[in-house]
Structure formats: C-alpha cells, structure tokens
Design an enzyme around this catalytic site. Structure first.
Site, PDB file in Angstrom:
ATOM      1  N   GLY A   1      -8.103  -8.825 -10.912  1.00  0.00           N
ATOM      2  CA  GLY A   1      -6.687  -8.342 -10.895  1.00  0.00           C
ATOM      3  C   GLY A   1      -6.197  -8.817 -12.538  1.00  0.00           C
ATOM      4  O   GLY A   1      -5.584  -8.115 -13.296  1.00  0.00           O
TER       5      GLY A   1
ATOM      6  N   GLU B   1      -2.759  -6.007  -5.732  1.00  0.00           N
ATOM      7  CA  GLU B   1      -2.985  -6.409  -4.192  1.00  0.00           C
ATOM      8  C   GLU B   1      -4.110  -7.281  -4.365  1.00  0.00           C
ATOM      9  O   GLU B   1      -5.301  -6.743  -4.172  1.00  0.00           O
ATOM     10  CB  GLU B   1      -2.859  -5.328  -3.343  1.00  0.00           C
ATOM     11  CG  GLU B   1      -1.704  -4.480  -3.192  1.00  0.00           C
ATOM     12  CD  GLU B   1      -0.538  -5.036  -2.680  1.00  0.00           C
ATOM     13  OE1 GLU B   1      -0.695  -6.028  -1.715  1.00  0.00           O
ATOM     14  OE2 GLU B   1       0.365  -4.733  -3.021  1.00  0.00           O
TER      15      GLU B   1
ATOM     16  N   CYS C   1      -8.435  -9.724   3.061  1.00  0.00           N
ATOM     17  CA  CYS C   1      -7.482 -10.208   2.180  1.00  0.00           C
ATOM     18  C   CYS C   1      -6.463 -11.397   3.073  1.00  0.00           C
ATOM     19  O   CYS C   1      -6.244 -12.518   2.612  1.00  0.00           O
ATOM     20  CB  CYS C   1      -6.616  -9.428   1.404  1.00  0.00           C
ATOM     21  SG  CYS C   1      -5.835  -8.229   2.168  1.00  0.00           S
TER      22      CYS C   1
ATOM     23  N   GLU D   1     -10.552 -18.907  -2.253  1.00  0.00           N
ATOM     24  CA  GLU D   1     -10.950 -17.625  -1.524  1.00  0.00           C
ATOM     25  C   GLU D   1     -12.337 -17.585  -1.011  1.00  0.00           C
ATOM     26  O   GLU D   1     -13.287 -17.579  -1.957  1.00  0.00           O
ATOM     27  CB  GLU D   1     -10.542 -16.407  -1.743  1.00  0.00           C
ATOM     28  CG  GLU D   1     -10.320 -15.167  -0.678  1.00  0.00           C
ATOM     29  CD  GLU D   1     -10.093 -13.895  -1.286  1.00  0.00           C
ATOM     30  OE1 GLU D   1     -10.297 -13.747  -2.648  1.00  0.00           O
ATOM     31  OE2 GLU D   1      -9.505 -13.329  -0.531  1.00  0.00           O
TER      32      GLU D   1
HETATM   33  P1  NAD Z   1     -13.123  -7.445  -6.872  1.00  0.00           P
HETATM   34  O1  NAD Z   1     -12.103  -7.704  -7.444  1.00  0.00           O
HETATM   35  O2  NAD Z   1     -14.522  -7.590  -7.397  1.00  0.00           O
HETATM   36  O3  NAD Z   1     -13.725  -5.726  -7.117  1.00  0.00           O
HETATM   37  C1  NAD Z   1     -12.478  -4.673  -6.637  1.00  0.00           C
HETATM   38  C2  NAD Z   1     -13.111  -3.285  -7.294  1.00  0.00           C
HETATM   39  O4  NAD Z   1     -12.563  -3.245  -8.465  1.00  0.00           O
HETATM   40  C3  NAD Z   1     -14.702  -3.061  -7.172  1.00  0.00           C
HETATM   41  O5  NAD Z   1     -14.971  -2.111  -6.134  1.00  0.00           O
HETATM   42  C4  NAD Z   1     -14.839  -2.424  -8.687  1.00  0.00           C
HETATM   43  O6  NAD Z   1     -14.849  -0.938  -8.277  1.00  0.00           O
HETATM   44  C5  NAD Z   1     -13.580  -2.625  -9.185  1.00  0.00           C
HETATM   45  N1  NAD Z   1     -13.643  -3.702 -10.516  1.00  0.00           N
HETATM   46  C6  NAD Z   1     -14.556  -4.676 -10.762  1.00  0.00           C
HETATM   47  N2  NAD Z   1     -14.307  -5.152 -11.956  1.00  0.00           N
HETATM   48  C7  NAD Z   1     -13.390  -4.272 -12.663  1.00  0.00           C
HETATM   49  C8  NAD Z   1     -12.791  -4.320 -13.951  1.00  0.00           C
HETATM   50  N3  NAD Z   1     -13.044  -5.258 -14.940  1.00  0.00           N
HETATM   51  N4  NAD Z   1     -12.122  -3.178 -14.270  1.00  0.00           N
HETATM   52  C9  NAD Z   1     -11.870  -2.108 -13.531  1.00  0.00           C
HETATM   53  N5  NAD Z   1     -12.374  -2.013 -11.934  1.00  0.00           N
HETATM   54  C10 NAD Z   1     -13.057  -3.046 -11.770  1.00  0.00           C
HETATM   55  O7  NAD Z   1     -13.152  -7.251  -5.388  1.00  0.00           O
HETATM   56  P2  NAD Z   1     -14.150  -7.049  -3.957  1.00  0.00           P
HETATM   57  O8  NAD Z   1     -14.950  -8.390  -4.141  1.00  0.00           O
HETATM   58  O9  NAD Z   1     -14.723  -5.918  -4.083  1.00  0.00           O
HETATM   59  O10 NAD Z   1     -13.068  -7.196  -2.899  1.00  0.00           O
HETATM   60  C11 NAD Z   1     -12.750  -8.427  -2.226  1.00  0.00           C
HETATM   61  C12 NAD Z   1     -11.388  -8.902  -2.844  1.00  0.00           C
HETATM   62  O11 NAD Z   1     -10.520  -7.985  -2.584  1.00  0.00           O
HETATM   63  C13 NAD Z   1     -10.841  -9.981  -2.027  1.00  0.00           C
HETATM   64  O12 NAD Z   1     -10.534 -11.032  -3.187  1.00  0.00           O
HETATM   65  C14 NAD Z   1      -9.800  -9.504  -1.276  1.00  0.00           C
HETATM   66  O13 NAD Z   1      -9.276 -10.774  -0.898  1.00  0.00           O
HETATM   67  C15 NAD Z   1      -9.295  -8.680  -2.020  1.00  0.00           C
HETATM   68  N6  NAD Z   1      -8.362  -7.799  -1.060  1.00  0.00           N
HETATM   69  C16 NAD Z   1      -7.101  -7.715  -1.406  1.00  0.00           C
HETATM   70  C17 NAD Z   1      -6.200  -6.951  -0.469  1.00  0.00           C
HETATM   71  C18 NAD Z   1      -4.877  -6.996  -0.679  1.00  0.00           C
HETATM   72  O14 NAD Z   1      -4.105  -6.087  -0.196  1.00  0.00           O
HETATM   73  N7  NAD Z   1      -4.197  -7.890  -1.239  1.00  0.00           N
HETATM   74  C19 NAD Z   1      -6.867  -6.110   0.475  1.00  0.00           C
HETATM   75  C20 NAD Z   1      -8.489  -6.161   0.459  1.00  0.00           C
HETATM   76  C21 NAD Z   1      -8.957  -6.970  -0.349  1.00  0.00           C
END
Ligand code: NAD
Length: 488
Positions: free
Chosen positions: A234, A251, A285, A386
């Site tokens: 993020g 999120e 999350c 986390e």
């Molecule tokens: P992540 O941040 O590694 O990746 C999420 C997605 O982002 C990936 O599938 C990828 O397609 C994309 N991505 C990755 N790097 C990017 C970049 N530099 N630029 C653009 N897109 C990019 O997360 P993850 O491991 O896939 O998911 C788990 C995480 O998501 C946990 O931290 C969890 O808490 C969080 N999450 C939050 C919520 C919420 O509503 N707050 C809900 C579900 C999951």
C-alpha cells in the site's frame, strides 16, 4: 474443475476473453496437484484493459445512466448468487477454503452488488440558494477509469467490494486479480463480464501480479486506485500514484486485538476467539491475532483455549469435517513457521506450538496447525507485525487502561473485539480503540451499509457504507444565476 468458459483461465477485456499467451499452472494448496492453467497478464494486457475502459468511459451511456447501472448491478448480483456453489468449489480447490468459509466469502458478492445498485439510484449531490437569486449545486461525477487491485485471500468478496461502488459511481474499471486464484478469477470475469446490458469495456478483468498492477498505478488514464493488500505494498502504491496525484483507497493489513475482560462470558468468547484465528487459515486482514486477557481469568483461558486449538481439525476443503484448510502455498508455511521460531527464540512461550503438518496424507499440502504463544513484551515482532497465518499471541493485563494501551500500541488499526458483560465498559473501550471496526462479544461482522476500513497503517478511505463511493467520484460546484431575483 468447475465449469468456466475457458480451458485456460483468461482475461476479460473489452467484452470478451483475451489470452496473453504466457500460460502458467494453477495448483491445489491442499495437495500440490495442478488443477488448470492460466494466462498471466503483462504490461500489454494491463494497457489493453485500460484502453478498453477509457473508450467505454468516453461513451456517455454508462456514466450518465444510473438506472442502467443499477439494473446491471442487480443482475450481476443474481449471477453471483446462482453460481455460488461453483465459486465455493473453486475457492476450496484453488484457495484452500473449507466450503463453509467459501460460502462466507461468496455470500458477500450479491449483497455488495445490490447495496451498490441502490447507491447508484440514491446517490445525490446538494444544492443551496446562497443569496437571493444565486444558486449553488454540487454534482458528483464519476472519476473515470478505476484501477482495482485485490489480494488472493478473498478474491470474490474483495474484488467485488471495489468493483461494485466503482460501477455504481459511473466509473469504468480494470480489475487486477491475483494469479494465485486464476481459476476463480476466470469465473468472476465470466459472471461480471457476461452480465446482460453491461457495455463492452466497462468492466475488464486481468489475472496478474505486481507488474500488471503497477501499470494501473502509474497510468495517467487511471485517476483512481482501489487497493486491497498489505501495508508495505500500500505504501509503495501510494508513493507511485503520487506522480499523477491520484486518488488512492487503501485497505491494508491488520493485527486485530481480542480483549477479554474479567467479566467476559468465557464459554461464549473462546469459540469466537478460535474462529477469529482459523477462518481462512488466519489469512484474513481481520484475523484475531492478539489475545489480551485480564490476569484474573488468564489461567482458565490459557488452559481451555489450548485444548480448543489442539482440537481444530485441519484438512482439505474436499473433506466436510475440515475446520481449517491449508495455507495458500508451501513457501508461506515456511515463512510463517520461521516467524514462530524467531518469536520462541526471542522469549515467547509456546502454549500450543502448532506448525507445519509433515506426516500422513496432509503432508503433501500446505497445512499449518494453529499456534498459541504467550508473550510479555508488546514490542516483539510477533506482536507488532502481521503474520497472515493461524498464529495467536496471548498477553495479560490488569486494568482497562492497560488493555486499551496495549491494543493501541500498534502500527495497525483495522479492527478489534471486546468481550465483557458490562453495560458501560464495551462502549467506553470501543470509543478509545484506534480501530476502524470494533465488535462487542463478536468478531468480523460486516454489513454493506456500514463503513469498513482502517485507522493508521491499516488504510486510507473506506469500503462499504455510504462513504464507499468517495473513492470513485469527483465533486463539482456549479454556481448559477438562474434569474430568480424578484421583479423590480
Ligand atoms: P500484497 O500487498 O503482497 O499484494 C496484493 C496484490 O497487489 C497482489 O495480488 C498484486 O497483484 C498487487 N501488487 C503487489 N505489488 C504491487 C505493486 N508494487 N504495484 C501494484 N500492484 C501490486 O498482499 P497479499 O499478500 O496478496 O495479501 C495479503 C495482505 O492483504 C495482508 O496484509 C492482508 O491483511 C491484506 N488484506 C487487507 C484487507 C482489508 O480489507 N484491509 C483485506 C484482505 C487482505
């Protein structure tokens, strides 16, 4: 494999299937078996999807006809409802979710789509006669092409959570769904893209990762990004999007405290604590990962919770008796176990060690038994970071103020649970917690009409509720001199 429109899971761009040609295998995390193949999006696929969405936005049909948008969203909801069991089966096979937990996820989609259909019809601006003869209007206009990036842990619920308000607002969209759930994405694409009356190019779906996601984030043609994922990603997205001063809804991660006060109904609370840890195998999350217990009930909680966690039946989605499915893949099992080992080496006491399943029929899969670690230092990484797996820390407190201070001593602020039978204490504590959602004697109850999102490092902006539309609209003030000055 459940029926999808394609043998290779493909992208949906400009009203039809698109194949980048770069094919990879999808695997079942419970067995390691290959269950299909998929096309992986590169920059060209992301760009083709953006171009299609941009063309669709240029045509006024979608952005100016809110009744059409409401009709389409309601029909989409019906389509998701009709295919619930296919989605559940795919989530079990590809994502590892038990069927009950898969139904929990899939049930969100029609609810969210219908709420946003209603929002498309009821969303209004404001107006005021500022002085005699002067009228001001504020109209809310769609921002343009919305870039949606969703993670693998709940692609159906989270993809739709961003797509539905984007479409309700009149935006067109590109959804970058994760490669880990490519087969599921293909069915999502079919259900979204094939909705009658949806104009071609309004909703495009690609299966990719950070490369295609980055194209959305950096494109000058995508003015708003709705991202769900980790806090680290993020931050990167927020920085990259700032080149074009984009609107970014984030999120992000969480470290949900579950606070058991002395007067808590322990019999009622402990099964909820177990669910908070094991739903989606701790890959949620809102996973309850920090247990804060009043010191006078700590002995009882420690003993009874340990017994409940040892009894959790870990197994594949294909076995109806399974209570917790696998982790998404074996590298993540290794990653989680290294975190637990480090915590124990740093002084955490393993009440229940849990860990990878290395023997028997489950050994081929990515299974991890739940762990309970007792700690006394809130600054330890196991408390602060986390884990994204079924690992729970337990700490004790003596006073309400100490409980609130421990809960708030975190970079995250997504959600929290408070367990108490008192009439006043839960509300007092809920108001003091730095957290976007607080449940009293419960956990992870979400409703589309109420905002969901994070304080602090858990995010920016809100999904669900009436605020959800804000990520996808521009406000425009129009001042009129409509000639209403009284005649001389
Ligand atoms: P992540 O941040 O590694 O990746 C999420 C997605 O982002 C990936 O599938 C990828 O397609 C994309 N991505 C990755 N790097 C990017 C970049 N530099 N630029 C653009 N897109 C990019 O997360 P993850 O491991 O896939 O998911 C788990 C995480 O998501 C946990 O931290 C969890 O808490 C969080 N999450 C939050 C919520 C919420 O509503 N707050 C809900 C579900 C999951």
């Amino acid at each position: 494999m459940a029926a999808t429109a394609t043998s290779v899971a493909k992208h949906w761009i400009d009203g039809g299937w698109a194949d980048s040609g770069a094919h990879r295998d999808s695997a079942n995390p419970a067995t390691g078996e290959v269950i299909g193949s998929y096309a992986m999006a590169g920059p060209a696929d992301a760009q083709a999807a953006i171009d299609a969405a941009k063309r669709a936005f240029a045509d006024p049909t979608w952005r100016t006809d809110r009744r059409l948008r409401a009709r389409v969203l309601n029909r989409m909801a019906d389509r998701f409802e009709e295919r619930t069991e296919d989605l559940v089966e795919l989530l079990g096979r590809e994502n590892g979710k038990t069927h009950d937990q898969g139904r929990l996820e899939v049930a969100f989609a029609p609810e969210t789509l219908r709420f946003n259909a209603a929002l498309a019809l009821t969303d209004t601006g404001t107006n005021s006669q500022v002085t005699d003869g002067e009228l001001s209007l504020v109209v809310r206009q769609p921002a343009g092409v919305a870039g949606i990036i969703a993670p693998w842990n709940s692609p159906v619920a989270l993809g739709i959570r961003s797509l539905a308000p984007a479409l309700a607002a009149g935006c067109t969209a590109v959804m970058n769904l994760p490669w880990q759930t490519a087969q599921t994405n293909s069915l999502i694409a079919e259900l979204v893209g094939g909705t009658p009356e949806l104009p071609a190019g309004v909703a495009n779906t690609i299966t990719g990762g950070h490369v295609s996601g980055d194209v959305l984030v950096r494109s000058p043609d995508v003015p708003t990004i709705s991202f769900t994922g980790s806090t680290a990603t993020g931050k990167q997205i927020s920085a990259a999007a700032s080149d074009h001063l984009k609107r970014v809804g984030l999120e992000l991660g969480g470290k949900t405290p579950l606070i058991l006060f002395e007067d808590a109904d322990v019999d009622q609370a402990l099964p909820i604590v177990v669910s908070a840890l094991i739903v989606f195998s701790g890959q949620f999350c809102m996973t309850g990962s920090r247990l804060l217990v009043h010191e006078r009930i700590a002995n009882r909680v420690r003993t009874e919770l340990a017994a409940l966690l040892r009894a959790v039946k870990v197994g594949p989605a294909s076995d109806p008796a399974s209570e917790m499915g696998p982790i998404i893949d074996k590298p993540n099992v290794k990653r989680i176990d290294a975190i637990v080992e480090d915590a124990i080496a740093a002084g955490a006491k393993a009440i229940v060690r849990g860990g990878p399943v290395t023997e028997g029929p489950l050994a081929a899969g990515a299974f991890y038994r739940p762990a309970l670690l007792e700690v006394h230092d809130n600054s330890m990484p196991i408390v602060q970071d986390e884990v994204f797996g079924p690992v729970l820390t337990m700490q004790t407190f003596a006073t309400e103020a100490e409980a609130v201070a421990l809960a708030n001593d975190s970079q995250y602020g997504l959600s929290a649970s408070v367990f108490s039978r008192d009439a006043d204490l839960p509300l007092r504590v809920a108001l003091a917690l730095e957290s976007g959602s607080v449940w009293v004697n419960d956990w992870a109850k979400l409703h589309d009409q109420f905002e969901e999102g994070g304080f602090k490092g858990s995010g920016v902006g809100r999904m669900r509720g009436f605020a959800v539309i804000d990520d996808f609209i521009e406000y425009k003030h129009i001042r009129l001199l409509p000639g209403s000055t009284p005649a001389a």
